[in-house]
Write a protein that holds these residues in place. Structure first.
Motif, short mmCIF file in Angstrom:
data_model
loop_
_atom_site.label_atom_id
_atom_site.label_comp_id
_atom_site.label_asym_id
_atom_site.label_seq_id
_atom_site.Cartn_x
_atom_site.Cartn_y
_atom_site.Cartn_z
N GLU A 96 -31.36 7.41 -4.90
CA GLU A 96 -29.93 7.70 -4.79
C GLU A 96 -29.42 7.42 -3.39
OE1 GLU A 96 -30.44 11.02 -8.29
OE2 GLU A 96 -30.24 11.68 -6.20
N ARG A 97 -30.26 7.61 -2.39
CA ARG A 97 -29.88 7.23 -1.02
C ARG A 97 -29.80 5.71 -0.92
NH1 ARG A 97 -27.46 10.85 1.74
NH2 ARG A 97 -27.60 9.26 3.33
N ARG A 98 -30.72 5.03 -1.56
CA ARG A 98 -30.71 3.56 -1.53
C ARG A 98 -29.50 3.02 -2.30
NH1 ARG A 98 -36.36 1.32 -0.60
NH2 ARG A 98 -37.77 3.08 -0.43
N GLN A 99 -29.20 3.62 -3.45
CA GLN A 99 -28.14 3.12 -4.32
C GLN A 99 -26.74 3.42 -3.79
OE1 GLN A 99 -28.46 4.56 -8.34
NE2 GLN A 99 -26.60 3.53 -9.03
N TYR A 100 -26.52 4.66 -3.33
CA TYR A 100 -25.17 5.10 -2.98
C TYR A 100 -24.87 5.04 -1.48
CZ TYR A 100 -25.53 7.15 -7.67
OH TYR A 100 -25.72 7.36 -9.00
N PHE A 101 -25.90 5.09 -0.64
CA PHE A 101 -25.68 5.25 0.79
C PHE A 101 -26.35 4.18 1.64
CE2 PHE A 101 -25.50 9.45 -1.26
CZ PHE A 101 -24.15 9.73 -1.03
N ALA A 102 -26.60 3.03 1.03
CA ALA A 102 -27.03 1.82 1.75
C ALA A 102 -28.38 1.97 2.46
CB ALA A 102 -25.96 1.38 2.74
N GLU A 103 -29.24 2.86 1.97
CA GLU A 103 -30.59 2.94 2.52
C GLU A 103 -31.33 1.65 2.20
OE1 GLU A 103 -32.36 4.78 4.89
OE2 GLU A 103 -32.35 6.58 3.64
N THR A 104 -32.08 1.16 3.16
CA THR A 104 -32.85 -0.07 2.98
C THR A 104 -34.33 0.19 3.25
OG1 THR A 104 -32.70 -0.78 5.28
CG2 THR A 104 -30.87 -1.41 3.81
N ASN A 105 -35.16 -0.76 2.88
CA ASN A 105 -36.58 -0.63 3.20
C ASN A 105 -36.80 -0.46 4.70
OD1 ASN A 105 -37.41 -0.92 0.51
ND2 ASN A 105 -37.54 -3.15 0.67
N GLU A 106 -35.97 -1.14 5.49
CA GLU A 106 -36.12 -1.08 6.95
C GLU A 106 -35.72 0.28 7.50
OE1 GLU A 106 -36.60 -4.93 5.55
OE2 GLU A 106 -34.80 -3.67 5.24
N THR A 107 -34.64 0.87 6.99
CA THR A 107 -34.27 2.20 7.48
C THR A 107 -35.26 3.26 6.99
OG1 THR A 107 -32.71 2.54 5.64
CG2 THR A 107 -31.81 1.67 7.71
N VAL A 108 -35.83 3.05 5.82
CA VAL A 108 -36.88 3.94 5.34
C VAL A 108 -38.06 3.93 6.32
CG1 VAL A 108 -38.64 4.25 3.54
CG2 VAL A 108 -36.25 3.87 2.91
N ASN A 109 -38.43 2.76 6.79
CA ASN A 109 -39.51 2.65 7.77
C ASN A 109 -39.17 3.36 9.07
OD1 ASN A 109 -40.55 0.38 10.16
ND2 ASN A 109 -42.06 1.47 8.94
N LYS A 110 -37.95 3.16 9.56
CA LYS A 110 -37.54 3.82 10.81
C LYS A 110 -37.58 5.34 10.66
CE LYS A 110 -34.47 0.19 12.61
NZ LYS A 110 -33.07 -0.14 13.02
N LYS A 111 -37.11 5.83 9.53
CA LYS A 111 -37.10 7.27 9.30
C LYS A 111 -38.52 7.81 9.14
CE LYS A 111 -32.48 7.48 7.26
NZ LYS A 111 -31.64 7.89 6.10
N THR A 112 -39.38 7.06 8.49
CA THR A 112 -40.77 7.48 8.32
C THR A 112 -41.46 7.62 9.68
OG1 THR A 112 -40.90 6.41 6.15
CG2 THR A 112 -42.98 6.89 7.26
N LEU A 113 -41.28 6.63 10.52
CA LEU A 113 -41.88 6.68 11.86
C LEU A 113 -41.33 7.85 12.67
CD1 LEU A 113 -41.76 2.85 12.66
CD2 LEU A 113 -43.84 4.23 12.40
N LYS A 114 -40.03 8.09 12.59
CA LYS A 114 -39.42 9.18 13.36
C LYS A 114 -39.87 10.54 12.82
CE LYS A 114 -37.12 8.66 16.33
NZ LYS A 114 -37.37 8.66 17.80
N ALA A 115 -40.00 10.66 11.52
CA ALA A 115 -40.48 11.92 10.93
C ALA A 115 -41.90 12.22 11.43
CB ALA A 115 -40.46 11.83 9.41
#
Length: 247
Positions: A96-115
């Motif tokens: 739902e984040r990917r579909q409605y709020f423009a989440e991408t594979n790249e931002t998922v990676n950035k968030k994973t690293l920051k988490a």
């Protein structure tokens, strides 16, 4: 032996008062310590839920976070804000984040690293649409999503990442992947982690299934060899969640 993990994604539901009522109704009904239990309320409910679960084995996760420490990012939440409250997990890259709020594979990676940097346990979501499944590209797509999510994540940190396979066509639809379909993709996720790192790391990573998980199908799903629990949507908003945890 991997410990099962069952997480409830409450999505945009429950006021703080309602959230506390739900948690209080679950506390006495969850009667196992053999499963890691996580509830993921909205941001406005986090503090109330954190207070309500004190002294229990229920951990709290957030549904999202941004990949910067602070700054002019109106409406976003930083990892430090979450950890300062006592939040332990964070869902990253839900469909739902990917579909409605423009989440991408790249931002998922950035968030994973920051988490990981902030000692939050990321629950990284991957999964295909119905059209992608019908095209026969499910495994290719999920492998790609997993590889990009784990880019630059070191081996020891990767072992603590939770990956949730959520076929988009099964989320909130009442449709559930068959046990065999779910197992096939969860095994593919584990295999690609083994390819990136090694078999030990692949064996250590916990892979959840999500997509209309309920008390009736949890036992069969969670007993598949490569499914280590579930990321539960609608059923996590009810006392039924306790039955899923106690599967």
């Amino acid at each position: 032996m991997r410990k099962k993990i069952v997480a409830g994604n409450w999505k945009m539901n429950k006021t703080p008062k309602q959230a506390v009522e739900l948690v209080n109704s679950l506390k006495d009904k969850i009667n196992t310590s053999a499963v890691d239990v996580v509830v993921c309320p909205t941001f406005v409910c986090l503090q109330a839920v954190l207070e309500a679960v004190k002294g229990t084995n229920i951990a709290v996760g957030a549904q999202n976070m941004y990949f910067e420490e602070n700054g002019a990012y109106t409406g976003e939440i930083s990892p430090e804000m979450l950890t300062s409250m006592g939040v332990k997990y964070v869902i990253i890259g839900h469909s739902e984040r990917r579909q409605y709020f423009a989440e991408t594979n790249e931002t998922v990676n950035k968030k994973t690293l920051k988490a990981i940097e902030h000692k939050l346990i990321p629950i990284v979501c991957v999964g295909e649409s119905l059209a992608e499944r019908e095209q026969g590209i499910t495994i290719d797509l999920v492998r790609l999503q997993t590889k990009i999510a784990l880019k630059d994540v070191n081996k020891e940190d990767a072992k603590n990442v939770v990956i949730a396979y959520e076929p988009i066509w099964a989320i909130g639809t009442g449709k559930t992947a068959t046990n065999e379909q779910a197992e096939e993709v969860c095994k593919a996720i584990r295999d690609v982690v083994s390819e990136i790192y090694d078999v030990e790391t692949g064996d250590a990573v916990r892979v959840q299934y999500g997509g209309s998980v309920n008390a009736g199908n949890a036992n069969a799903l969670f007993n598949m060899g490569n499914i280590d629990g579930g990321l539960v949507g609608g059923a996590s908003l009810k006392e039924e969640f306790a039955s899923i945890v106690n599967y």
